[in-house]
Every structure is written in structure tokens, then in C-alpha cells.
Design a protein around this motif. Structure first.
Motif, mmCIF file in Angstrom:
data_model
loop_
_atom_site.group_PDB
_atom_site.id
_atom_site.type_symbol
_atom_site.label_atom_id
_atom_site.label_comp_id
_atom_site.label_asym_id
_atom_site.label_seq_id
_atom_site.Cartn_x
_atom_site.Cartn_y
_atom_site.Cartn_z
ATOM 1 N N ILE A 1 -93.161 -18.109 -45.662
ATOM 2 C CA ILE A 1 -92.085 -17.124 -45.555
ATOM 3 C C ILE A 1 -90.818 -17.734 -46.134
ATOM 4 O O ILE A 1 -90.405 -18.831 -45.754
ATOM 5 C CB ILE A 1 -91.875 -16.741 -44.078
ATOM 6 C CG1 ILE A 1 -93.170 -16.115 -43.520
ATOM 7 C CG2 ILE A 1 -90.696 -15.801 -43.909
ATOM 8 C CD1 ILE A 1 -93.200 -15.991 -42.024
ATOM 9 N N ASN B 1 -85.526 -14.428 -43.945
ATOM 10 C CA ASN B 1 -85.617 -13.379 -42.944
ATOM 11 C C ASN B 1 -84.498 -12.363 -43.102
ATOM 12 O O ASN B 1 -83.361 -12.711 -43.388
ATOM 13 C CB ASN B 1 -85.536 -13.986 -41.548
ATOM 14 C CG ASN B 1 -86.831 -14.655 -41.155
ATOM 15 O OD1 ASN B 1 -87.818 -13.995 -40.866
ATOM 16 N ND2 ASN B 1 -86.850 -15.987 -41.205
ATOM 17 N N ARG C 1 -89.382 -11.840 -44.512
ATOM 18 C CA ARG C 1 -89.956 -11.056 -43.416
ATOM 19 C C ARG C 1 -88.846 -10.293 -42.727
ATOM 20 O O ARG C 1 -87.729 -10.783 -42.589
ATOM 21 C CB ARG C 1 -90.650 -11.964 -42.398
ATOM 22 C CG ARG C 1 -91.764 -12.741 -43.003
ATOM 23 C CD ARG C 1 -93.152 -12.515 -42.489
ATOM 24 N NE ARG C 1 -93.502 -11.261 -41.891
ATOM 25 C CZ ARG C 1 -94.553 -11.132 -41.078
ATOM 26 N NH1 ARG C 1 -95.275 -12.177 -40.761
ATOM 27 N NH2 ARG C 1 -94.871 -9.959 -40.586
ATOM 28 N N THR D 1 -87.307 -8.605 -39.373
ATOM 29 C CA THR D 1 -87.338 -8.621 -37.915
ATOM 30 C C THR D 1 -86.395 -7.540 -37.419
ATOM 31 O O THR D 1 -85.259 -7.452 -37.879
ATOM 32 C CB THR D 1 -86.865 -9.978 -37.372
ATOM 33 O OG1 THR D 1 -87.690 -11.004 -37.934
ATOM 34 C CG2 THR D 1 -86.941 -10.031 -35.864
ATOM 35 N N ILE E 1 -91.606 -7.480 -37.607
ATOM 36 C CA ILE E 1 -91.624 -8.205 -36.337
ATOM 37 C C ILE E 1 -90.594 -7.567 -35.410
ATOM 38 O O ILE E 1 -89.511 -7.198 -35.849
ATOM 39 C CB ILE E 1 -91.315 -9.681 -36.601
ATOM 40 C CG1 ILE E 1 -92.527 -10.310 -37.300
ATOM 41 C CG2 ILE E 1 -90.971 -10.421 -35.319
ATOM 42 C CD1 ILE E 1 -92.177 -11.475 -38.158
ATOM 43 N N ASN F 1 -100.131 -17.135 -38.255
ATOM 44 C CA ASN F 1 -99.126 -16.172 -38.662
ATOM 45 C C ASN F 1 -97.836 -16.326 -37.832
ATOM 46 O O ASN F 1 -96.731 -16.369 -38.363
ATOM 47 C CB ASN F 1 -99.747 -14.781 -38.451
ATOM 48 C CG ASN F 1 -98.963 -13.696 -39.130
ATOM 49 O OD1 ASN F 1 -98.471 -13.894 -40.226
ATOM 50 N ND2 ASN F 1 -98.844 -12.554 -38.473
ATOM 51 N N SER F 2 -98.012 -16.446 -36.519
ATOM 52 C CA SER F 2 -96.858 -16.574 -35.634
ATOM 53 C C SER F 2 -96.142 -17.894 -35.832
ATOM 54 O O SER F 2 -94.909 -17.975 -35.797
ATOM 55 C CB SER F 2 -97.296 -16.464 -34.177
ATOM 56 O OG SER F 2 -97.949 -15.250 -33.977
ATOM 57 N N GLU G 1 -96.017 -19.678 -38.571
ATOM 58 C CA GLU G 1 -95.281 -19.637 -39.833
ATOM 59 C C GLU G 1 -93.938 -18.938 -39.649
ATOM 60 O O GLU G 1 -92.908 -19.360 -40.164
ATOM 61 C CB GLU G 1 -96.092 -18.874 -40.906
ATOM 62 C CG GLU G 1 -97.275 -19.643 -41.453
ATOM 63 C CD GLU G 1 -96.839 -20.930 -42.143
ATOM 64 O OE1 GLU G 1 -95.836 -20.909 -42.881
ATOM 65 O OE2 GLU G 1 -97.501 -21.973 -41.922
ATOM 66 N N TYR G 2 -93.973 -17.852 -38.876
ATOM 67 C CA TYR G 2 -92.732 -17.108 -38.630
ATOM 68 C C TYR G 2 -91.754 -17.967 -37.839
ATOM 69 O O TYR G 2 -90.562 -18.045 -38.173
ATOM 70 C CB TYR G 2 -93.040 -15.802 -37.894
ATOM 71 C CG TYR G 2 -91.802 -15.038 -37.489
ATOM 72 C CD1 TYR G 2 -90.980 -14.440 -38.447
ATOM 73 C CD2 TYR G 2 -91.438 -14.926 -36.153
ATOM 74 C CE1 TYR G 2 -89.842 -13.745 -38.086
ATOM 75 C CE2 TYR G 2 -90.301 -14.231 -35.783
ATOM 76 C CZ TYR G 2 -89.502 -13.645 -36.752
ATOM 77 O OH TYR G 2 -88.370 -12.970 -36.394
ATOM 78 N N SER H 1 -90.029 -20.407 -39.994
ATOM 79 C CA SER H 1 -89.059 -19.832 -40.938
ATOM 80 C C SER H 1 -87.697 -19.582 -40.286
ATOM 81 O O SER H 1 -86.713 -19.376 -40.968
ATOM 82 C CB SER H 1 -89.607 -18.530 -41.529
ATOM 83 O OG SER H 1 -89.430 -17.468 -40.616
ATOM 84 N N VAL I 1 -95.100 -10.583 -32.886
ATOM 85 C CA VAL I 1 -95.480 -10.674 -34.285
ATOM 86 C C VAL I 1 -96.818 -9.965 -34.438
ATOM 87 O O VAL I 1 -97.826 -10.417 -33.919
ATOM 88 C CB VAL I 1 -95.604 -12.144 -34.733
ATOM 89 C CG1 VAL I 1 -96.013 -12.207 -36.203
ATOM 90 C CG2 VAL I 1 -94.299 -12.868 -34.522
#
Lengths: 608, 608
Positions: free
Chosen positions: A471, A474, A561, A563, A598, B489-490, B492-493, B496, B602
Motif C-alpha cells: 500500500i 492512505n 487505500r 479509509t 476500510i 491484508n490487515s 499490510e494496512y 501503511s 478491514v
């Protein structure tokens, strides 16, 4: 409040390590697992006579050879299940045996039949028990459905408390019933042997009867074999036994078979000697008891324990259904939740589902579930046939020492079970046709669930997955409803995450409102970009999600991404929630289920 | 699917700007707002006779003076409400008038009474209508409750579609009923004037009657005044009129009053001349119609339109309840959701709540809601009294030109209404006592809700708030269930967002599992700290939230905020959800409601 009620009814939570203590010794297991089989004595012999009476009282002597046939079947079943217990000591009964030896679909047919059958066990047994009570106290008759449902609730609670505790409660009535029937049979036989029963009451064995046919005799035989429902319960519940599980279970099975054989033959013989004809209002057992003792305390003792054991027979369903469900769930054919143990280490979900479904059956049939008995019996004999056929295949394939004898036992069992099943379809099709509707549906459901679980596992497995894309940044979107503390709190949080961009979004319902708010915002938060989305439809979900989808689509290009921060104030008391509109929940659900942004909820707790 | 059904039943959403088109012209307004008042003619005269018959048929002539009393009361009410319409042209009726002139609590008493009363209107009217239908077709009698509930559902849907459309549907039956009664009264009067009605059927006016008392006459009067329920509906619904709203509403009110007066007097006079005695099985109107026409088509036309208007009278409740609810909600006494317009611009929440509650009343009373009539009437006369007292206070305080006349009108109205209310309490206490239970409870609820809204507003107001403390950093906690795509996935978020710290948490149920997972993790994500929290109780919520609370407590010292990232996979089809356990929802709810950590979800969308 709910949690207190739960503690009160179910008891304190138990640790996983306390599981051993919940296991059953032989005496308790006999009580808890055989009430279904033993209670069948209360209606099995009667079913034979109901068929024979269509020819006439002269045909009653045929009940003796038919009973011998049932005893042979019983012996075959007991011996066969004994072999299954040792061969499959981790439990599972018909489902596991059929699946492993015959393949997936025969296994699922056996499992599906049994699953439905346990629900029928509960509904039929409880209704019959309630019948027995309301026959004794006719004034309660109009409350029969309520009585039945209260009993289901009580038994469900007992089972949620845990296996051992319910066994303690259930042991006494079962043994009292056995005692009552032994006294009845003993006294009856004594009377016959001492010549106190007049010989003219019965026609002698072998008297020729006009109009008798093989078809009718087989029908009477299949009816009588409804007395054998419940003998499979022990083989399903082996893991519930104290170790050595298999050996204890086998001994319990033999004890149960012996008790059942003695009681069944006793009732058939007494009914024959007393020349008893089936009546709509009084059961055969009741007639025998009345003729033996008159209407004294002993009579009521027999009737009382019979009623009690019928109600408790439902408990067999509660022991067997959750364990079968665990086996099916482990193989991913039914939802995974059936594998989870509750606070008291019972499989709570299975117990609750069983209770609810049987209450529905009782309610829908208004407690008159007697017409379900043939369906119930055929649902037992299908898995009987499959599991014994499975055992035949197993012996043929493995050929262990002395396999020939084992093979013969199972072959005899399989053949008789198959004949009984066919007899049900041929002679009682009007009552058993639902099998052909529900079994295919059930198999389809099993199949769909299985497919889904396999697909999920595939997608989650880390090894099979493409490399994750890192990523790059954000974008944070904050929907705002006004200039308040709650919004400020969310904005502070958004800033602390140092995203590439923060966008505040406001949805005005009127044009004038739009300009006023933009003006106010510029003074309050000049650094944060505000987007207003006017809507004439008085709903913020639609324009907001549309906007977010657009942003998300643009962000994806940059590998950013999105949010969405939803400010949510949490009132101090639960009931306050109905005073506030729940659009934040709607927005969250809509975003999570339809797009891949998200969603972050920033709580703001009200202090008063 | 649900959304399609909603479109089909309710129609496409309307823009806020289309509101004007939904407003009512006078003819439609008369139909939609007066069905309640006019339908009262079907039972009002009968109520008088039911009291008089306790003395004997000789007392029936008293119905004439009593009816004159009711007409005086009606005139006073109509004139008074006409004044209210002009004085309060933004609508609100008894609630607004009482609140503004007498104070908050009298206003709430009036509002609370009316709110409950509209529910009673729907339940009583629909049940009476269903009664009329099942009287005509006795074979439907056992389905009465179902019929009534179906009617409630239909009327609810009509109202959710929007005011104008439902008015179009409702206009015809109301006018047909008026036509039917005018024909009946006209023909009856013609028969009387032409001497076709024998004089011996009635005792002449002024005949002395033994046993008559003032108490009894007042009781008969109060019973008869139940024919006046519904006259307040127009003053509550002024904003629904086309402009000029007040003037149109006033004209409609006068028209309604005139129709009601003619029909009421006509029925009373015919009943007197025909010497009709109230009967349990046939209504007074039915007796008059039968005596006038015989059982021909005209009779069925009268009975049919009577049944129809009784059912439609419920519609008055649907017009008035949501508007009153809006007024109460704007003043923060009931939940704010009542102020929101639905897709079709009606106040859907009020409409739905009204429908549901009246169905509950019908179900609980098994459609026999006649016993609720006195309660219903008293619930109307309490606000009548309060609103007219309020008008008295207003004239005294403001003293506009010609105030003396206005003051006198309202004083007469207030006095008569007060007397009627008192008569209900004195003569029918056994049926109206619930007022003394429910009104105080309702007032308490209003008070509590108001207090809460005030408290919330105080806390949210940005000006009154202490300076926000800047967030110095973030700690992110990721509960993990395994080594899967969803978890990756979570993580990685989380990375970030560049937080100060990331902690992964795993809750094993067995000790062996713990060590194995730690080992695997070390190989997979060596950079991210893993905390394992072994629990013997098979629930991850408890240990997880305890751990998070601890971290949150420590973070607060450093002025760091804690964010919990919950990985959630979203199945492709809705039904798949029951196949997965919903612990993420439980964790989220527990965290948000009991602590002030931030919860981020997420999503991981399954593709098959």
C-alpha cells in the motif's frame, strides 16, 4: 441480566480441561442412552396387534412368531453394532461407517436421515409422554401442546447444563421403568404358570386364520420393529464414555439389548395370553397392567414410569444429535458452529437447534405427532441398512482374523434391515413419502455448504496466493453531521495517522443549508477539505457511498487505500440508542459489503 | 429482493421538493380527515340508548334532549377548534395549544393522551369494521382477527405510499357513506312526515319516567359524546392542506361539523320515532335501515358503506399520529426518528409504529376492542378540555379585538368537555382506570428522553468544550486467527499507517497450539510482535478485550491512541454468513461500547 439468567439456568462456565469429568460411566450411560430404545416397548408390541386386528382376534397368535422375528432382528442389530463399536471407537455410528466404507453420498444419506430422525425422536417421544399425562389427568388435555413444549425446554436446559448432570437426573426414571416392567412381567408370568389366567382368552398357536397373507405378516413385522428405534444411540456416543470407551460402550449395548429383549418378549407374551386387543383410548401396556393388578398403586406406578420414560426418551436425541452434528460439521457438510463447545462443554448449538426444531414440529402438529412414527422408523432403518452394508464391505476388504463370522452377522443384519425398510415404503407409503422430498434437499444443502467451505479455504491459504501489493498511501474520508465534539475527535484521529489526504463530507438536504455549512466549516477547519453532497432524497447513505466509491476508484490507481472514519457517539445507557439515528451502522454495512474500503469507527462516549 | 418488494408496495422515492404536490385540497381533506368523526355516527346514538334502556323503553324520549346536548357540545368544539386553526396555523392541535398556554406538563398530558388515542382509534375502528363484515358473512367469524390485521397492513401500506394517493383511494367510501346515510335519513323523515310510521312506536316527549336520575342522564350524555371522537383531527393536520392552509382547514372543519350534526341528529330522531331498542346482535343503524327499506339492496349498501367507513376511520389515526409525533419529537420528547420523512415523504416511522401497536392491541384483545371505547373517548376529552382551557388563557392574556366572544366560546367548550371527562371517570371508572397508569408512565418517558437529548446537546456543543488534547501517536492491535490471506491484508494496512507499534494477538484454546503458532509466526512475520493469550474457556472475546484494555490504559499515559484492526472476510452470498462464526462482530461491539479504543474493520472479499 441475560447473562445472569444464563448463569442461573446453565451453571458456571467450565474449563476445557474439565472435559474428562463430564464423561459417562456404564450405569449412567445405560440410563442416558437407552431410554429411547427401552421406551419403544411402550408402543412396539401394540403396533403388531394393530396390524393383526384387521384380520381378527384369531390372528393374535401370530404376534408370537412375529416377535421372534423382531428378536432376531434385534440380536442381529446388537451384534452388528457391537462390531461397529470396536471397529469405530471414535464414534459416529451409521454416518461414519457408511461414509468410510460406501462413500460420501451413502454416508450423507445415513447422516441426513439420522439428523432429521433425532428431531422426530424428540417430538414424538415428548408428545407421547404428554399424551400419557393428559390421559391420566383429562382436565389438562387442552394444554397438551404447552405441556409438551415446557418439557422440551426443560430437557434442553438440562442438556445445556452438561451431560453428566442430566444423566444423574435421568438415571432414576429409566431404572424405575425397568423395575416396573419387570414386576409386571414377573407377576403376569406367575399368574399364567399358576393357571390364574383362563385359557379361553387366547387362541392356541398354529390355529388356522382366514385371510392372513405374507404381506400382512411382513407389515406387522415392520410395524413391530419400530420397537427397535434407538438401538444405534450408543454407537454414536462412544466418545462420551469413560475410558476404555469402546469396551464400556459394548458392554452397555449388550445390557441394553438384553433388557429390551426381555421387556419386549414379556409384553408380547402377556398380551397374547391375556388376549388383549388394541384400543384407541387405552394402551396395550395399560390394559395388561390393569388386568394384572387392577387400578391400584402398582398400576399407576407402571403408567407413571411409562409416561416419564417416554419424555426422557427425547433425551437420547439430545445426546446423539449434537455428536452427529459435530461429525458432519468436521467434514464441512453443516455449519462450523456445531463443532463449538458451550460454557458447560456440551455442544450448545446442536442442543438448541434440536430443541427449537422439535418445538416447531410439536406446535405445527399440535402435539399429534403419532402419525410421524412410521416416518421416524424408516428414518432409523435407512441408516441401519447402510451402516451394516458398510460393515460387510469393510470385512470383505480387510479380511481380518475370523472375518467370515463377522461378515455373516452384518449380512443378516443388513438384509433384515433392508427388508424392513422396503416394507415401510411398500405398506406405508402415504406416511413415509416425505423421505423422498427432504433427503434430496438435505443432500443438496450438505453439498452447497461443503463447496463453500472448500472455496473459502482455497482463497485464504497463504501459499497459493499472489504476492501482496504494497500500500503506497492512505486517503481518509470523514462524513460529518455538524460542527461538534464528535467530529472534532474524529478529525484529530485522522490527522494523527498522517494520511496523504483527508476529506470531510457533508450531506445537506436543502440548498440553503449547504452554503451556510460551507461558510462555518471554512472558519472552523480551514485546513481540511470539505465536500458537500446535496441530496433531495433525505438519505445520506446513497450520495455518501456513491462519492466514496468514486474516491476509492481513483485511489486504487495510485495504489492508495481509502479509509472511512465514522464518528459514533456511544450513549451511556443502552436504551438511549433508539433515540439516535443509526445511519452510521447503515453506512458501515453498505461500505463493507459492497466495496473494499476500510471502515474505522471512532467512539465518542457520552458521560451523561 | 426486500428493496424490490419495498418499491412495489410503496412506490418510487420522491424528492423533498415534490412535497407541495402531496398536499390536500379541501374535498380530499374532508374525506381523509373526517372518516373518524363521521363513522362515530355508527355507534354514538346507540351508546345513548344503551344507557337509557337500563330504565326502560319509556325513557327513550330522553335521547332527544341528550342529542341536543351533544349537538351543543359539537358546536362548541367546532367553533373552538376553528379558532385554534387560525391561531395555530402551523398545526399541532391540543398538544401545541396546551403547551404554549398552560405549560409543558399540560401539553404533554394532552399529547400523550392523543398519541395513545390514535392507536386506540385504529384498533377500535378496524375491529368494529371487521365485526360488521363478519356479521354480514358469519362464516368469516373465526377469521376476524386475521381480517382486522390484514386491513391494518393494507392501510399502513396505503399511508406509506403517501398522503395524496391514499386520499384518492379513501375519498369514495367516505362520500358514499354520507350519501347512504342521507338517503336513509331522508327516506325515514319522509315516512314520518307522511304518517307512514305508527305513532304508538314511541312515547311522546316529556312523558314522566320512573327511576330516571340526573346521574343517569349525564352518563347517557357522556356515552353519546363518544360520537364526537375525531373532530380534533383537522386541527392537527393543518400543514397537510394546500395553501391557504388555515382557511382551507377551517372550511373543511365546518363542513365536517355540519355533516356530523345532520347525520347524528337524523339517526337519533329516526331511532326515537321508530322506537328502536339497542340489541346485542344488530346495530341501531342496521335496525333503522331494515325498518326503512327492508332487507334489500339499499340495506346492504348502507351496511356496506358503514363497515367500510369504520375501517377507514382508522386512517384518521394514520394522518394525525405521525404529525403529532413530529411535534413531540421536535420538542425532544420522543425519539428523533419520528421527524424523518420516508421515501414517499410521509413520516414512515410514525406510520409503521402506529400500525404495529394497533395490530398488537387487536391481537391481544382478539379483535374484541369494544371495551376500549370509553377509554378511547376519555383519551379524546382530556386533550379537548386542555386545549380549550389553553385558548381561554390565550384570549385572557392577549386580549385581541373581539376577544370576549372568543373567550366565551372556548369557556363553554372547556366546561362541557371537562364535565364529560369527569362523567367518564365517575360513571365508567372500571373501564378508564388505565389512564391513571399509562399517562404517568408516558410523562416519565417523555421527561427522561428530553433530559437525555439535552444532555447530549450539551456535550456535543463545540463552544463549551475543553481544548482537545493532540494525539501523540498510535498503537495498532491486530487479532489474528491463523496465517491466512485475510490476516496478511490487515497487517499490510497496519504497516501503511506507520504507527508507533503494531501488536498481533492470538488466542489459542490449547497449550500445544500456542507453541506451534508462535513458531510459525516467527518464520512468517518476524518483524511484528506476537502476543498469545491462552484461554481454557473457548471464547476469544474475554481474553482479547482484557488485553486491549491493558494496552489502552498504558497508551493513554503516553497520549497514544489504540486502534484495533479486525480482519473480516465478506462472503460472496448473504447466506454464507451463517457458515462462519461472527466473533469479529462480538469483539467490535464489546470494544466500542465498553472502552474508547478505535475499531477498524478491514474487509476481505471472497471471490467465490
Amino acid at each position: 441480566m441475560i447473562s445472569f439468567l444464563k448463569r442461573f439456568l446453565i451453571g458456571r462456565p467450565l474449563k476445557s480441561t474439565e472435559l474428562g469429568e463430564q464423561k459417562l460411566n456404564k450405569k449412567k450411560a445405560l440410563a442416558i442412552l437407552s431410554s429411547d430404545a427401552l421406551s419403544s416397548v411402550a408402543y412396539g408390541p401394540e403396533q403388531i396387534l394393530i396390524v393383526l386386528v384387521t384380520i381378527g382376534a384369531a390372528a393374535f397368535w401370530y404376534s408370537i412368531p412375529i416377535a421372534i422375528g423382531v428378536l432376531v432382528l434385534l440380536t442381529a442389530l446388537i451384534l452388528s453394532y457391537r462390531q461397529i463399536i470396536f471397529a469405530y471407537s471414535h464414534g459416529g455410528g451409521a454416518y461414519v461407517v457408511s461414509k468410510e466404507n460406501l462413500g460420501k453420498y451413502p454416508g450423507l444419506i445415513a447422516g441426513g436421515s439420522l439428523l432429521v430422525d433425532y428431531i422426530l425422536t424428540v417430538a414424538v417421544s415428548i408428545s407421547a409422554g404428554a399424551d400419557a399425562i393428559t390421559s391420566a389427568f383429562p382436565s389438562l388435555h387442552e394444554h397438551k401442546v404447552v405441556i409438551a413444549i415446557v418439557f422440551v425446554i426443560l430437557i434442553t436446559i438440562l442438556n445445556l447444563r452438561g451431560v453428566t448432570e442430566s444423566a444423574s437426573v435421568l438415571a432414576y426414571p429409566v431404572y424405575l421403568f425397568v423395575l416396573a416392567l419387570f414386576i409386571l412381567i414377573g407377576t403376569g408370568l406367575y399368574n399364567i404358570l399358576t393357571g390364574n389366567v383362563p385359557a379361553e382368552l387366547h387362541t392356541s398357536l398354529g390355529t388356522p386364520v382366514a385371510g392372513i397373507s405374507l404381506f400382512l405378516l411382513l407389515r406387522a413385522f415392520s410395524s413391530g420393529s419400530s420397537a427397535l428405534t434407538g438401538v444405534e444411540a450408543i454407537s454414536n456416543a462412544i466418545p462420551n464414555f469413560k475410558s476404555p470407551e469402546a469396551s464400556n460402550a459394548a458392554k452397555t449395548l449388550i445390557a441394553m439389548g438384553a433388557l429390551l429383549a426381555v421387556m419386549f418378549s414379556g409384553i408380547v407374551v402377556l398380551a397374547y395370553y391375556y388376549g388383549i386387543a388394541p384400543r384407541a383410548d387405552v394402551t396395550v401396556v395399560s390394559q395388561i397392567a390393569e388386568q394384572t393388578f387392577g387400578r391400584n398403586a402398582m398400576y399407576f406406578f407402571i403408567q407413571g414410569t411409562t409416561a416419564l420414560i417416554l419424555i426422557l426418551a427425547a433425551n437420547t436425541g439430545y445426546s446423539a444429535f449434537p455428536l452427529l452434528a459435530v461429525n458432519l460439521a468436521k467434514d464441512k457438510f453443516i455449519p462450523r458452529m456445531f463443532t463449538m463447545r458451550g460454557d458447560r462443554l456440551g455442544y450448545s448449538n446442536g442442543i438448541i437447534i434440536l430443541g427449537v426444531l422439535s418445538m416447531v414440529l410439536i406446535y405445527v402438529f399440535e402435539g399429534k405427532t403419532e402419525q410421524l412414527i412410521p416416518l421416524y422408523a424408516v428414518g432409523v432403518f435407512i441408516p441401519f441398512t447402510l451402516s451394516q452394508t458398510g460393515m460387510m464391505v469393510k470385512w470383505l476388504r480387510e479380511k481380518p482374523a475370523g472375518w467370515m463370522q463377522k461378515f455373516i452377522i452384518n449380512t443378516v443384519g443388513a438384509l433384515i434391515s433392508f427388508i424392513v425398510t422396503m416394507m415401510f415404503f411398500l405398506t406405508k407409503f402415504t406416511q413415509v413419502w416425505p423421505v423422498f422430498v427432504f433427503l434430496p434437499i438435505l443432500l443438496l444443502v450438505f453439498h452447497r455448504i461443503h463447496k463453500h467451505y472448500e472455496a473459502v479455504a482455497d482463497q485464504l491459504r497463504i501459499t497459493t496466493c499472489e504476492e501482496t501489493i504494497k500500500i503506497e498511501g492512505n486517503v481518509i474520508i470523514v462524513p460529518v453531521a455538524g460542527i461538534t465534539h464528535v467530529v472534532m475527535n474524529s478529525l484529530e484521529y485522522a490527522k494523527s495517522l498522517n494520511p496523504q489526504q483527508i476529506i470531510a463530507v457533508y450531506v445537506p438536504f436543502e440548498r440553503e443549508e449547504e452554503a451556510i455549512f460551507e461558510e462555518k466549516w471554512r472558519k472552523w477547519q480551514p485546513d481540511i477539505r470539505l465536500v458537500t453532497l446535496y441530496t433531495p432524497y433525505r438519505s445520506i447513505v446513497q450520495p455518501l457511498t456513491k462519492f466514496i466509491d468514486t474516491i476509492n476508484w481513483k485511489a486504487a490507481e495510485l495504489n492508495h487505500r481509502v479509509t472511512v472514519i465514522i464518528p459514533q457517539f456511544i450513549p451511556k445507557k443502552g436504551w438511549h440508542n433508539i433515540l439516535h439515528n443509526q445511519s452510521s451502522l447503515l453506512i458501515r454495512a453498505r461500505l463493507l459489503f459492497r466495496s473494499d474500503v476500510i471502515v474505522t469507527t471512532v467512539p465518542y462516549h457520552l458521560k451523561k
